[in-house]
Design a protein around this motif. Structure first.
Motif, PDB file in Angstrom:
ATOM      1  N   ILE A  35      -2.072  13.874  -7.122  1.00  0.00           N
ATOM      2  CA  ILE A  35      -1.105  14.672  -7.870  1.00  0.00           C
ATOM      3  C   ILE A  35      -0.517  13.805  -8.969  1.00  0.00           C
ATOM      4  O   ILE A  35      -0.470  12.586  -8.849  1.00  0.00           O
ATOM      5  N   GLY A  36      -0.087  14.433 -10.041  1.00  0.00           N
ATOM      6  CA  GLY A  36       0.633  13.706 -11.083  1.00  0.00           C
ATOM      7  C   GLY A  36       2.090  13.649 -10.676  1.00  0.00           C
ATOM      8  O   GLY A  36       2.671  14.660 -10.313  1.00  0.00           O
ATOM      9  N   ASP A  37       2.683  12.463 -10.719  1.00  0.00           N
ATOM     10  CA  ASP A  37       4.083  12.344 -10.299  1.00  0.00           C
ATOM     11  C   ASP A  37       4.971  11.869 -11.440  1.00  0.00           C
ATOM     12  O   ASP A  37       6.083  11.426 -11.214  1.00  0.00           O
ATOM     13  N   ILE A  43      -1.597   9.701  -4.530  1.00  0.00           N
ATOM     14  CA  ILE A  43      -2.188  10.356  -3.354  1.00  0.00           C
ATOM     15  C   ILE A  43      -1.261  10.060  -2.178  1.00  0.00           C
ATOM     16  O   ILE A  43      -0.894   8.910  -1.938  1.00  0.00           O
ATOM     17  N   LEU A  44      -0.873  11.102  -1.457  1.00  0.00           N
ATOM     18  CA  LEU A  44      -0.004  10.939  -0.295  1.00  0.00           C
ATOM     19  C   LEU A  44      -0.837  10.943   0.981  1.00  0.00           C
ATOM     20  O   LEU A  44      -1.699  11.794   1.172  1.00  0.00           O
ATOM     21  N   GLY A  55       2.214   6.369   0.162  1.00  0.00           N
ATOM     22  CA  GLY A  55       1.691   6.861  -1.110  1.00  0.00           C
ATOM     23  C   GLY A  55       0.802   5.794  -1.730  1.00  0.00           C
ATOM     24  O   GLY A  55       1.065   4.596  -1.598  1.00  0.00           O
ATOM     25  N   ILE A  56      -0.248   6.239  -2.402  1.00  0.00           N
ATOM     26  CA  ILE A  56      -1.163   5.329  -3.095  1.00  0.00           C
ATOM     27  C   ILE A  56      -1.215   5.785  -4.549  1.00  0.00           C
ATOM     28  O   ILE A  56      -1.567   6.930  -4.829  1.00  0.00           O
ATOM     29  N   ARG A  57      -0.850   4.883  -5.485  1.00  0.00           N
ATOM     30  CA  ARG A  57      -0.734   5.256  -6.901  1.00  0.00           C
ATOM     31  C   ARG A  57      -1.709   4.469  -7.758  1.00  0.00           C
ATOM     32  O   ARG A  57      -1.895   3.269  -7.569  1.00  0.00           O
ATOM     33  N   ARG A  58      -2.327   5.178  -8.710  1.00  0.00           N
ATOM     34  CA  ARG A  58      -3.258   4.533  -9.644  1.00  0.00           C
ATOM     35  C   ARG A  58      -2.485   3.720 -10.672  1.00  0.00           C
ATOM     36  O   ARG A  58      -1.556   4.204 -11.308  1.00  0.00           O
TER      37      ARG A  58
END
Length: 144
Positions: A35-37, A43-44, A55-58
């Protein structure tokens, strides 16, 4: 009146999908779609009851942490609670999923502490530990 809130530890990495799958499998959880946050792609990782675990963030510019290099601090780590009698099996599972064991002497910890704590880095280099507890790990809730 207090506004209802929750929090989640977010790990940055260059490629979030494989890291989210790693933690979902390790924790017996699911990984949702990206998801865009407002701060990149996230990604949760959620447990069976829908509770967000991680949470894993790009972050395209992410560099893995350098810990356990003696000159660097650990900064943060994920502590995964596991029943003491299941610690060896949890270690085998983590390694089979791609975790890299970190030798206790890397951070000055005594080798005999392996009976209650095992240190690893995930596939993107973040530190985490498997920590043995005497009671049911689920009784500790989300504070692990």
């Amino acid at each position: 009146m207090t506004v209802l809130k929750t929090s989640v530890l977010v790990l940055d990495c260059a490629d979030p999908e494989p890291l989210a799958r790693f933690y979902a499998e390790l924790l017996g959880a699911g990984a949702g779609p990206a998801i865009g946050d407002g701060d990149g792609e996230l990604i949760l990782v959620t447990g069976g009851t829908g509770v967000v675990l991680l949470g894993i963030r790009r972050d395209a510019n992410h560099l893995p942490p350098s810990w356990p290099a003696p000159e660097d601090s650990q900064q943060t780590h994920l502590r995964i609670l596991v029943a003491a009698e299941d610690l060896d099996e949890a270690e085998r599972e983590a390694v089979s999923l791609g975790a890299r064991p970190l030798a206790a002497e890397d951070d000055g910890t005594r080798l005999d502490d392996r009976t209650t704590l095992r240190r690893f880095s995930d596939p993107a280099g973040h530190a985490f530990v498997l920590a043995a507890v005497r009671e049911d790990p689920a009784a500790h809730g989300a504070d692990g």
